[in-house]
Motif scaffolding. Structure first.
Motif, PDB file in Angstrom:
ATOM      1  N   VAL A 154     -28.246 -20.308  29.057  1.00 44.54           N
ATOM      2  CA  VAL A 154     -29.433 -19.498  29.338  1.00 44.54           C
ATOM      3  C   VAL A 154     -29.480 -18.295  28.399  1.00 44.54           C
ATOM      4  O   VAL A 154     -30.520 -17.992  27.796  1.00 44.54           O
ATOM      5  N   TYR A 155     -28.340 -17.615  28.242  1.00 46.25           N
ATOM      6  CA  TYR A 155     -28.328 -16.417  27.393  1.00 46.25           C
ATOM      7  C   TYR A 155     -28.418 -16.784  25.913  1.00 46.25           C
ATOM      8  O   TYR A 155     -28.936 -15.992  25.113  1.00 46.25           O
ATOM      9  N   GLU A 156     -27.938 -17.937  25.537  1.00 48.97           N
ATOM     10  CA  GLU A 156     -28.142 -18.382  24.152  1.00 48.97           C
ATOM     11  C   GLU A 156     -29.631 -18.549  23.879  1.00 48.97           C
ATOM     12  O   GLU A 156     -30.132 -18.178  22.803  1.00 48.97           O
ATOM     13  N   SER A 157     -30.351 -19.093  24.855  1.00 51.95           N
ATOM     14  CA  SER A 157     -31.800 -19.228  24.726  1.00 51.95           C
ATOM     15  C   SER A 157     -32.473 -17.865  24.651  1.00 51.95           C
ATOM     16  O   SER A 157     -33.378 -17.647  23.837  1.00 51.95           O
ATOM     17  N   LEU A 158     -32.025 -16.949  25.485  1.00 52.17           N
ATOM     18  CA  LEU A 158     -32.618 -15.602  25.501  1.00 52.17           C
ATOM     19  C   LEU A 158     -32.387 -14.881  24.176  1.00 52.17           C
ATOM     20  O   LEU A 158     -33.280 -14.182  23.672  1.00 52.17           O
ATOM     21  N   THR A 159     -31.186 -15.015  23.595  1.00 48.85           N
ATOM     22  CA  THR A 159     -30.917 -14.321  22.328  1.00 48.85           C
ATOM     23  C   THR A 159     -31.724 -14.909  21.179  1.00 48.85           C
ATOM     24  O   THR A 159     -32.034 -14.207  20.208  1.00 48.85           O
ATOM     25  N   LYS A 160     -32.091 -16.186  21.267  1.00 51.05           N
ATOM     26  CA  LYS A 160     -32.959 -16.776  20.237  1.00 51.05           C
ATOM     27  C   LYS A 160     -34.370 -16.218  20.348  1.00 51.05           C
ATOM     28  O   LYS A 160     -35.030 -15.951  19.344  1.00 51.05           O
ATOM     29  N   ARG A 161     -34.819 -16.031  21.588  1.00 54.04           N
ATOM     30  CA  ARG A 161     -36.165 -15.496  21.796  1.00 54.04           C
ATOM     31  C   ARG A 161     -36.241 -13.999  21.564  1.00 54.04           C
ATOM     32  O   ARG A 161     -37.272 -13.479  21.125  1.00 54.04           O
ATOM     33  N   THR A 165     -32.441  -7.772  21.267  1.00 52.16           N
ATOM     34  CA  THR A 165     -32.107  -7.193  22.575  1.00 52.16           C
ATOM     35  C   THR A 165     -30.592  -7.196  22.748  1.00 52.16           C
ATOM     36  O   THR A 165     -29.980  -8.234  23.006  1.00 52.16           O
ATOM     37  N   VAL A 166     -30.012  -6.031  22.594  1.00 51.24           N
ATOM     38  CA  VAL A 166     -28.550  -5.896  22.607  1.00 51.24           C
ATOM     39  C   VAL A 166     -27.953  -6.377  23.921  1.00 51.24           C
ATOM     40  O   VAL A 166     -26.899  -7.017  23.940  1.00 51.24           O
ATOM     41  N   GLU A 167     -28.631  -6.057  25.037  1.00 50.24           N
ATOM     42  CA  GLU A 167     -28.077  -6.405  26.341  1.00 50.24           C
ATOM     43  C   GLU A 167     -27.862  -7.911  26.483  1.00 50.24           C
ATOM     44  O   GLU A 167     -26.907  -8.349  27.138  1.00 50.24           O
ATOM     45  N   PHE A 168     -28.728  -8.705  25.887  1.00 50.16           N
ATOM     46  CA  PHE A 168     -28.578 -10.154  25.974  1.00 50.16           C
ATOM     47  C   PHE A 168     -27.349 -10.622  25.192  1.00 50.16           C
ATOM     48  O   PHE A 168     -26.582 -11.462  25.658  1.00 50.16           O
ATOM     49  N   TRP A 169     -27.168 -10.083  24.000  1.00 50.37           N
ATOM     50  CA  TRP A 169     -25.979 -10.446  23.205  1.00 50.37           C
ATOM     51  C   TRP A 169     -24.698  -9.986  23.912  1.00 50.37           C
ATOM     52  O   TRP A 169     -23.693 -10.716  23.931  1.00 50.37           O
ATOM     53  N   ASP A 170     -24.749  -8.809  24.481  1.00 48.15           N
ATOM     54  CA  ASP A 170     -23.561  -8.260  25.131  1.00 48.15           C
ATOM     55  C   ASP A 170     -23.155  -9.114  26.331  1.00 48.15           C
ATOM     56  O   ASP A 170     -21.974  -9.428  26.534  1.00 48.15           O
ATOM     57  N   GLN A 187     -18.453 -13.833  18.316  1.00 49.93           N
ATOM     58  CA  GLN A 187     -19.673 -14.014  17.531  1.00 49.93           C
ATOM     59  C   GLN A 187     -20.830 -13.220  18.132  1.00 49.93           C
ATOM     60  O   GLN A 187     -21.616 -12.607  17.399  1.00 49.93           O
ATOM     61  N   ALA A 188     -20.928 -13.218  19.460  1.00 49.14           N
ATOM     62  CA  ALA A 188     -21.986 -12.452  20.116  1.00 49.14           C
ATOM     63  C   ALA A 188     -21.803 -10.952  19.886  1.00 49.14           C
ATOM     64  O   ALA A 188     -22.764 -10.222  19.637  1.00 49.14           O
ATOM     65  N   LEU A 189     -20.562 -10.482  19.953  1.00 47.73           N
ATOM     66  CA  LEU A 189     -20.297  -9.061  19.736  1.00 47.73           C
ATOM     67  C   LEU A 189     -20.553  -8.659  18.284  1.00 47.73           C
ATOM     68  O   LEU A 189     -20.910  -7.508  18.009  1.00 47.73           O
ATOM     69  N   LYS A 194     -24.105  -5.605  14.574  1.00 42.82           N
ATOM     70  CA  LYS A 194     -25.133  -5.582  13.534  1.00 42.82           C
ATOM     71  C   LYS A 194     -26.334  -4.757  13.965  1.00 42.82           C
ATOM     72  O   LYS A 194     -26.981  -4.096  13.146  1.00 42.82           O
ATOM     73  N   ILE A 195     -26.636  -4.778  15.252  1.00 44.56           N
ATOM     74  CA  ILE A 195     -27.794  -4.051  15.769  1.00 44.56           C
ATOM     75  C   ILE A 195     -27.473  -2.576  15.970  1.00 44.56           C
ATOM     76  O   ILE A 195     -28.241  -1.701  15.570  1.00 44.56           O
ATOM     77  N   ARG A 196     -26.331  -2.286  16.583  1.00 47.72           N
ATOM     78  CA  ARG A 196     -26.025  -0.906  16.974  1.00 47.72           C
ATOM     79  C   ARG A 196     -25.055  -0.201  16.043  1.00 47.72           C
ATOM     80  O   ARG A 196     -24.867   1.007  16.150  1.00 47.72           O
ATOM     81  N   GLY A 197     -24.406  -0.971  15.168  1.00 53.50           N
ATOM     82  CA  GLY A 197     -23.366  -0.381  14.352  1.00 53.50           C
ATOM     83  C   GLY A 197     -22.048  -0.372  15.101  1.00 53.50           C
ATOM     84  O   GLY A 197     -21.931  -0.858  16.221  1.00 53.50           O
ATOM     85  N   ILE A 198     -21.026   0.196  14.472  1.00 53.69           N
ATOM     86  CA  ILE A 198     -19.696   0.243  15.091  1.00 53.69           C
ATOM     87  C   ILE A 198     -19.690   1.285  16.196  1.00 53.69           C
ATOM     88  O   ILE A 198     -19.982   2.460  15.964  1.00 53.69           O
TER      89      ILE A 198
END
Length: 527
Positions: A154-161, A165-170, A187-189, A194-198
């Motif tokens: 489900v979350y793999e689908s959400l991250t594609k869409r 959205t950082v919360e979905f990857w997290d 890989q998700a982290l 990439k979105i938020r930086g270190i």
């Protein structure tokens, strides 16, 4: 005409997003719910206004809206059986309204019925596949059912869409690790980074995954990368140094501490760590050199404890008077520098306890319990000392408090039983010892100690036959190697008139643990 789906979904998006915001959102959620019900209520009047024009609402539409509102109201009031009944009726007549299936799923979850909740939320997703909140709730239910791989999908689908959205990857990272796919979590982290930086949170999550995978090099690399990204935050370099220490890499730990000192020559923890690495004198002389740092409250108490812990075996051996004195003096300095920290008094108490100075240890354990009564090992040492001192009055009071504070700790009940026996409160002792033995699990040594005290209570009650019968089942289960059980079983046999058998068991007990009292019993053939 009032739009059930759109207005409800606005509330849903606020309500379900509450886990991703702070607690202040609760007020907003309740306000939104109140607004929803008010708006729906208004929509059920004879007409609505749209674009400044009065529009008539059909009676059938008003009834449809009212049916949905009634189901929502029952759910919000916590009447989930009634809500489910109303949702079922509504979805039978209106099977394409995803909001109703969603509401039904939430009521099933509140009734702890995840299987039916899953069936309902799947209907909602089927009817409105573009609604991400339904998918989020679907994944939550999968997780509740232990179907983490389905939640991952489900979350793999959400991250594609929603790739930004950082919360979905997290959450995908969390679920991937939970499902046994740490590489997927990493890989998700990476996407989060990439979105938020270190950031510290992401770096520490990646670090812990690598630790779990047994990859010390990459685990350290994540901490190094974090420290380099924030050169002004010395605590990140300290984490790296402490990690190297934890895995036994003293060379790299020293390098990091030296790096810290190059940046901040006055860093007390790094000073202490580097000093430890360069010691070449005797233990006593080295410990004496630590006194200025131990008297400094700016040096963390955890760093001081780490420095002292390696010396405990030598302290227990009691072979070096100078080492013992220096350790006790360091403990006193920690007490003064961190007077309000229970760890200071626990450390000092342990030092005195290992040095066989029980009275002074007891004072410090009492202080530790006063500051923080949640560490059972401190209570345990305190009760041991009170038992050694035969201070059974205080032991009885404190063990009763320990039973209240630690209701699942069998040793608390065991200590109470010992003290109650010593005070002649045999029925009280038996009651609590029976509770204790039920909680021992695989701790067979403790089970035998409890069995011994229970037998002593029965002997104290002069019920010698019951005491002997109590001991007998324990003999083939380790009791034949327990000197207390052997001696006291012999005592019970003697009181039953079986004197020859009693002497044999006293002899067995004396062979394991010699005592003057057993020698007397054997020699005289009597109690």
């Amino acid at each position: 005409m009032f739009d059930i789906q759109n207005t409800t979904l606005n509330v849903i998006s606020i309500s379900d997003n509450k886990n991703r915001t702070n607690s202040n959102m609760r007020g907003i959620i309740f306000s939104a719910i109140s607004f929803l019900l008010l708006l729906i209520s208004n929509s059920l009047s004879a007409q609505n206004t749209l674009g400044g024009q009065a529009i008539k609402v059909s009676e059938a539409e008003a009834d449809r809206q009212s049916a949905f509102v009634n189901a929502e109201r029952e759910r919000l009031l916590g009447h989930h059986d009634k809500a489910i009944e109303l949702y079922k009726k509504f979805t039978y007549d209106n099977p394409d309204i995803g909001a109703a299936w969603y509401g039904m799923a939430r009521s099933y979850v509140n009734k702890d019925d995840p299987a039916n909740a899953l069936e309902s939320i799947q209907k909602a997703v089927e009817k409105e596949p573009a609604n991400e909140w339904y998918q989020i709730y679907q994944a939550d239910i999968y997780e509740k059912l232990g179907r983490t791989k389905d939640a991952v999908k489900v979350y793999e689908s959400l991250t594609k869409r929603f790739p930004h959205t950082v919360e979905f990857w997290d959450h995908l990272a969390y679920l991937a690790v939970l499902s046994g796919d740490p590489k997927g979590g990493l890989q998700a982290l990476e996407q989060v980074e990439k979105i938020r930086g270190i950031e510290a949170e992401t770096s520490m999550e990646k670090h812990m995954i690598y630790v779990g995978m047994g990859d010390d090099k990459k685990a350290a690399s994540e901490l190094q990368k974090l420290a380099d990204a924030y050169p002004g935050r010395s605590e990140y370099r300290h984490r790296l140094a402490q990690y190297y220490e934890a895995i036994g890499d003293k060379t790299n730990a020293r390098k990091v501490y030296e790096d810290i000192l190059r940046r901040d020559p006055d860093d007390p923890v790094a000073q202490l760590a580097v000093l430890e690495k360069t010691k070449s004198s005797s233990d006593a002389a080295y410990l004496a050199s630590l006194k200025p740092l131990f008297s400094d409250p700016k040096v963390s108490i955890d760093a001081k404890i780490r420095e002292i812990l390696p010396f405990f075996p030598k302290l227990a051996a009691g072979e070096d008077a100078a080492l013992t004195q220096n350790l006790l003096e360091l403990g006193a300095l920690v007490e003064k520098a961190h007077a309000d920290d229970p760890k200071a008094w626990s450390l000092s108490g342990d030092l005195y306890y290992q040095a066989n100075r029980s009275a002074e240890a007891l004072e410090r354990y009492r202080k530790c319990i006063q500051l923080n009564p949640t560490v059972f090992s401190v209570w345990e040492n305190t009760l041991d000392i009170l038992n050694e001192q035969k201070n059974h009055d205080e032991m009885l009071r404190l063990s009763e408090q320990a039973m209240d504070a630690f209701p699942n700790q069998p040793k608390a009940y065991y200590y109470y039983g010992m003290a109650a026996n010593a005070k002649g409160k045999y029925d009280d002792a038996i009651e609590q010892l029976r509770q204790a033995i039920l909680m021992t699990g695989n701790n067979f040594a403790l089970r035998l100690e409890i069995a011994d005290q229970t037998g002593l209570a029965l002997i104290g009650k002069k019920d010698y036959a019951a005491a002997a019968a109590h001991y007998e089942p324990f003999l083939p289960k380790g009791g034949d190697k327990h000197p207390g059980i052997l001696e006291h079983y012999g005592d019970a046999l003697y009181q039953k008139g079986e004197r020859a058998a009693a002497v044999e068991f006293w002899k067995k007990a004396n062979a394991i643990r010699k005592s003057a009292e057993l020698e007397r019993k054997i020699g005289e053939g009597k109690l």
